[in-house]
Design a protein around this motif. Structure first.
Motif, PDB file in Angstrom:
ATOM      1  N   LYS A 221       0.796  -1.136  -0.047  1.00  0.00           N
ATOM      2  CA  LYS A 221      -0.038   0.054  -0.030  1.00  0.00           C
ATOM      3  C   LYS A 221       0.862   1.256   0.080  1.00  0.00           C
ATOM      4  O   LYS A 221       0.393   2.419  -0.370  1.00  0.00           O
ATOM      5  CB  LYS A 221      -0.994   0.027   1.095  1.00  0.00           C
ATOM      6  N   LYS A 222       1.990   1.233   0.388  1.00  0.00           N
ATOM      7  CA  LYS A 222       2.930   2.299   0.321  1.00  0.00           C
ATOM      8  C   LYS A 222       4.023   2.496  -0.832  1.00  0.00           C
ATOM      9  O   LYS A 222       4.742   3.568  -0.884  1.00  0.00           O
ATOM     10  CB  LYS A 222       3.668   2.701   1.908  1.00  0.00           C
ATOM     11  N   MET A 223       3.704   1.452  -1.597  1.00  0.00           N
ATOM     12  CA  MET A 223       4.849   1.619  -2.763  1.00  0.00           C
ATOM     13  C   MET A 223       4.527   2.451  -3.810  1.00  0.00           C
ATOM     14  O   MET A 223       3.090   2.761  -4.066  1.00  0.00           O
ATOM     15  CB  MET A 223       4.814   0.128  -3.559  1.00  0.00           C
ATOM     16  N   PRO A 224       5.453   3.275  -4.253  1.00  0.00           N
ATOM     17  CA  PRO A 224       5.066   4.346  -5.568  1.00  0.00           C
ATOM     18  C   PRO A 224       4.370   3.435  -6.616  1.00  0.00           C
ATOM     19  O   PRO A 224       4.670   2.437  -6.919  1.00  0.00           O
ATOM     20  CB  PRO A 224       6.405   4.803  -5.978  1.00  0.00           C
ATOM     21  N   THR A 225       3.166   4.268  -7.266  1.00  0.00           N
ATOM     22  CA  THR A 225       2.635   3.515  -8.187  1.00  0.00           C
ATOM     23  C   THR A 225       3.386   2.908  -9.456  1.00  0.00           C
ATOM     24  O   THR A 225       3.143   1.943  -9.873  1.00  0.00           O
ATOM     25  CB  THR A 225       1.481   4.670  -9.049  1.00  0.00           C
ATOM     26  N   ASP A 226       4.469   3.721  -9.766  1.00  0.00           N
ATOM     27  CA  ASP A 226       5.094   3.140 -11.282  1.00  0.00           C
ATOM     28  C   ASP A 226       6.036   2.009 -10.669  1.00  0.00           C
ATOM     29  O   ASP A 226       6.241   0.977 -11.644  1.00  0.00           O
ATOM     30  CB  ASP A 226       6.177   4.506 -11.489  1.00  0.00           C
ATOM     31  N   GLN A 227       6.692   2.086  -9.558  1.00  0.00           N
ATOM     32  CA  GLN A 227       7.107   0.719  -9.088  1.00  0.00           C
ATOM     33  C   GLN A 227       6.258  -0.499  -8.817  1.00  0.00           C
ATOM     34  O   GLN A 227       6.764  -1.493  -9.014  1.00  0.00           O
ATOM     35  CB  GLN A 227       8.022   1.175  -7.792  1.00  0.00           C
ATOM     36  N   LEU A 228       5.002  -0.126  -8.266  1.00  0.00           N
ATOM     37  CA  LEU A 228       4.237  -1.074  -8.015  1.00  0.00           C
ATOM     38  C   LEU A 228       3.902  -1.919  -9.624  1.00  0.00           C
ATOM     39  O   LEU A 228       3.621  -3.052  -9.707  1.00  0.00           O
ATOM     40  CB  LEU A 228       2.974  -0.740  -7.336  1.00  0.00           C
ATOM     41  N   ILE A 229       3.637  -0.983 -10.666  1.00  0.00           N
ATOM     42  CA  ILE A 229       3.348  -1.384 -11.791  1.00  0.00           C
ATOM     43  C   ILE A 229       4.264  -2.247 -12.446  1.00  0.00           C
ATOM     44  O   ILE A 229       4.055  -3.084 -13.017  1.00  0.00           O
ATOM     45  CB  ILE A 229       2.871  -0.248 -12.749  1.00  0.00           C
ATOM     46  N   ASP A 230       5.593  -1.668 -12.378  1.00  0.00           N
ATOM     47  CA  ASP A 230       6.794  -2.530 -12.701  1.00  0.00           C
ATOM     48  C   ASP A 230       6.782  -3.920 -11.991  1.00  0.00           C
ATOM     49  O   ASP A 230       6.972  -5.023 -12.784  1.00  0.00           O
ATOM     50  CB  ASP A 230       8.010  -1.772 -12.545  1.00  0.00           C
ATOM     51  N   LEU A 231       6.576  -3.974 -10.648  1.00  0.00           N
ATOM     52  CA  LEU A 231       6.580  -5.274  -9.859  1.00  0.00           C
ATOM     53  C   LEU A 231       5.349  -6.149 -10.716  1.00  0.00           C
ATOM     54  O   LEU A 231       5.761  -7.284 -10.701  1.00  0.00           O
ATOM     55  CB  LEU A 231       6.290  -4.939  -8.577  1.00  0.00           C
ATOM     56  N   SER A 232       4.234  -5.552 -10.747  1.00  0.00           N
ATOM     57  CA  SER A 232       3.333  -6.405 -11.304  1.00  0.00           C
ATOM     58  C   SER A 232       3.483  -7.106 -12.702  1.00  0.00           C
ATOM     59  O   SER A 232       3.472  -8.164 -13.118  1.00  0.00           O
ATOM     60  CB  SER A 232       1.982  -5.575 -11.447  1.00  0.00           C
ATOM     61  N   ILE A 233       4.060  -6.069 -13.700  1.00  0.00           N
ATOM     62  CA  ILE A 233       4.264  -6.664 -14.935  1.00  0.00           C
ATOM     63  C   ILE A 233       5.299  -7.573 -15.129  1.00  0.00           C
ATOM     64  O   ILE A 233       5.382  -8.721 -15.593  1.00  0.00           O
ATOM     65  CB  ILE A 233       4.725  -5.357 -15.872  1.00  0.00           C
ATOM     66  N   ASN A 234       6.403  -7.419 -14.198  1.00  0.00           N
ATOM     67  CA  ASN A 234       7.530  -8.520 -14.242  1.00  0.00           C
ATOM     68  C   ASN A 234       7.115  -9.737 -13.461  1.00  0.00           C
ATOM     69  O   ASN A 234       7.490 -10.738 -13.844  1.00  0.00           O
ATOM     70  CB  ASN A 234       8.691  -7.976 -13.193  1.00  0.00           C
ATOM     71  N   ALA A 235       5.998  -9.602 -12.687  1.00  0.00           N
ATOM     72  CA  ALA A 235       5.428 -10.874 -12.028  1.00  0.00           C
ATOM     73  C   ALA A 235       4.816 -11.587 -13.124  1.00  0.00           C
ATOM     74  O   ALA A 235       4.969 -13.114 -13.172  1.00  0.00           O
ATOM     75  CB  ALA A 235       4.605 -10.602 -10.841  1.00  0.00           C
ATOM     76  N   VAL A 236       4.155 -11.178 -14.133  1.00  0.00           N
ATOM     77  CA  VAL A 236       3.214 -11.894 -15.087  1.00  0.00           C
ATOM     78  C   VAL A 236       4.237 -12.234 -16.305  1.00  0.00           C
ATOM     79  O   VAL A 236       3.766 -12.799 -17.241  1.00  0.00           O
ATOM     80  CB  VAL A 236       2.135 -11.179 -15.451  1.00  0.00           C
ATOM     81  N   LEU A 237       5.358 -11.666 -16.492  1.00  0.00           N
ATOM     82  CA  LEU A 237       6.108 -11.704 -17.703  1.00  0.00           C
ATOM     83  C   LEU A 237       6.386 -12.994 -18.104  1.00  0.00           C
ATOM     84  O   LEU A 237       6.285 -13.094 -19.389  1.00  0.00           O
ATOM     85  CB  LEU A 237       7.387 -10.859 -17.531  1.00  0.00           C
ATOM     86  N   PRO A 238       6.812 -13.849 -17.235  1.00  0.00           N
ATOM     87  CA  PRO A 238       6.981 -15.313 -17.870  1.00  0.00           C
ATOM     88  C   PRO A 238       5.990 -15.972 -18.344  1.00  0.00           C
ATOM     89  O   PRO A 238       5.763 -16.554 -19.461  1.00  0.00           O
ATOM     90  CB  PRO A 238       7.330 -15.908 -16.548  1.00  0.00           C
ATOM     91  N   ARG A 239       4.491 -15.581 -17.935  1.00  0.00           N
ATOM     92  CA  ARG A 239       3.343 -16.131 -18.304  1.00  0.00           C
ATOM     93  C   ARG A 239       3.151 -15.368 -19.686  1.00  0.00           C
ATOM     94  O   ARG A 239       2.698 -16.045 -20.450  1.00  0.00           O
ATOM     95  CB  ARG A 239       2.368 -15.878 -17.422  1.00  0.00           C
TER      96      ARG A 239
END
Length: 321
Positions: A223-241
């Motif tokens: 909840k306290k992570m900056p939005t751009d970093q959170l989006i990068d984290l999410s994209i990298n998480a689904v990148l293999p799929r």
């Protein structure tokens, strides 16, 4: 046995750093697509431009499709589209409207009959006039619009409004670039192409929803992570799929392009382009849109903290009770 991975584990690629490049790049491509559509146009097939379809059956053996296609250079009827259907002895021949109206069209049918001689039986002859082809254009366009509207309406209620608008922008981006692809390559645009566009839209929305759903899930975790970093984290998480799905679909479509023949080549090539565009837009178009639309994970965290403090204060018993 070690599993195949197209992307390394725990990737930390900064996708959002490229949003200042991806948006102008996509805007230029979209403008080029619109210009090509307006000034170059589409290579409409018989379904949309009108023409004649003749169904024939070989009297003996199988239908020689390559021989029938070669007739186009001798008869002067324009491009002949030939495809097999039913059993190996049957074939469908299509050619466009001839200058001169119905008389010229009937004369073209007679030319085909004479060229094929006594080797084939003519099962049926159907003429698609300009009015029918115009109706097909309207119905095809209406079908695309309704399908997009129905799915995006669902997204509007399923996610927050920023997510829905981001999905709409990404879908329109993919649709524009696909139309531009048909214009610049001059692949035949027919009812099969409408099916390709609808499939591309479905694939694009699927990729978009996967990314958006992971972003929403991580917004609850971090909840306290900056939005751009959170989006990068999410994209990298689904990148293999994402890469695995795109690669397997691409290889299947590549086999259709190589071995599927002339009939479905335009569909297969359009789908290959659509897979690339949909994967690109889900990462570099849809996701950065959330930032531009003012989605702030930090603001949500602050609001949650204020709400939590208020709840604790209201729940505290009074000292005089």
């Amino acid at each position: 046995m070690k599993l195949l991975r197209l992307a390394p584990e725990n990737t930390k690629f900064p996708f959002m750093r490229f949003r200042r490049v991806s948006y102008p790049f996509s805007a230029v491509l979209s403008i080029i697509s619109v210009v090509l559509f307006l000034f170059v146009g589409m290579n409409f097939g018989i379904d949309f431009s009108g023409g004649t379809m003749i169904e024939v059956k070989a009297k003996s053996g199988t239908a020689d499709l390559s021989y029938i296609r070669d007739l186009s250079s001798h008869l002067g009827l324009g491009e002949l589209q030939v495809q097999g259907f039913g059993n190996a002895a049957e074939a469908a021949i299509r050619f466009g409207m001839q200058p001169g109206g119905d008389t010229a069209q009937q004369a073209a049918v007679e030319k085909v009959k004479q060229a094929l001689g006594g080797s084939y039986d003519f099962r049926s002859i159907a003429v698609v006039g300009p009015s029918v082809s115009a109706q097909l254009v309207q119905q095809g366009t209406l079908g695309v619009v309704i399908s997009i509207f129905a799915v995006l309406t669902y997204l509007w209620f399923r996610f927050e409004w920023q997510f829905a608008i981001a999905a709409i922008i990404a879908t329109m981006h993919d649709l524009l670039l696909t139309v531009g692809f048909f214009s610049i390559t001059q692949l035949e645009f027919n009812t099969t192409s409408i099916a390709a566009i609808l499939t591309i839209i479905g694939y694009s929305l699927n990729e978009t929803v996967v990314v958006l759903d992971r972003i929403r899930e991580n917004m609850r975790k971090y909840k306290k992570m900056p939005t751009d970093q959170l989006i990068d984290l999410s994209i990298n998480a689904v990148l293999p799929r994402t890469l695995m799905t795109a690669t397997t679909v691409f290889l299947a479509l590549l086999s259709l392009v190589v071995f599927g023949g002339h009939v479905i080549r335009s569909f297969s090539l359009a789908m290959m382009w659509g897979i690339f565009v949909a994967t690109y837009s889900s990462i570099f178009i849809c996701s950065p849109t959330l930032i531009y639309l003012g989605l702030r994970n930090e603001a949500r965290a602050a609001a949650d903290e204020v709400t939590g403090v208020g709840a604790k204060t209201s729940a505290r018993p009074l000292s005089g009770a």
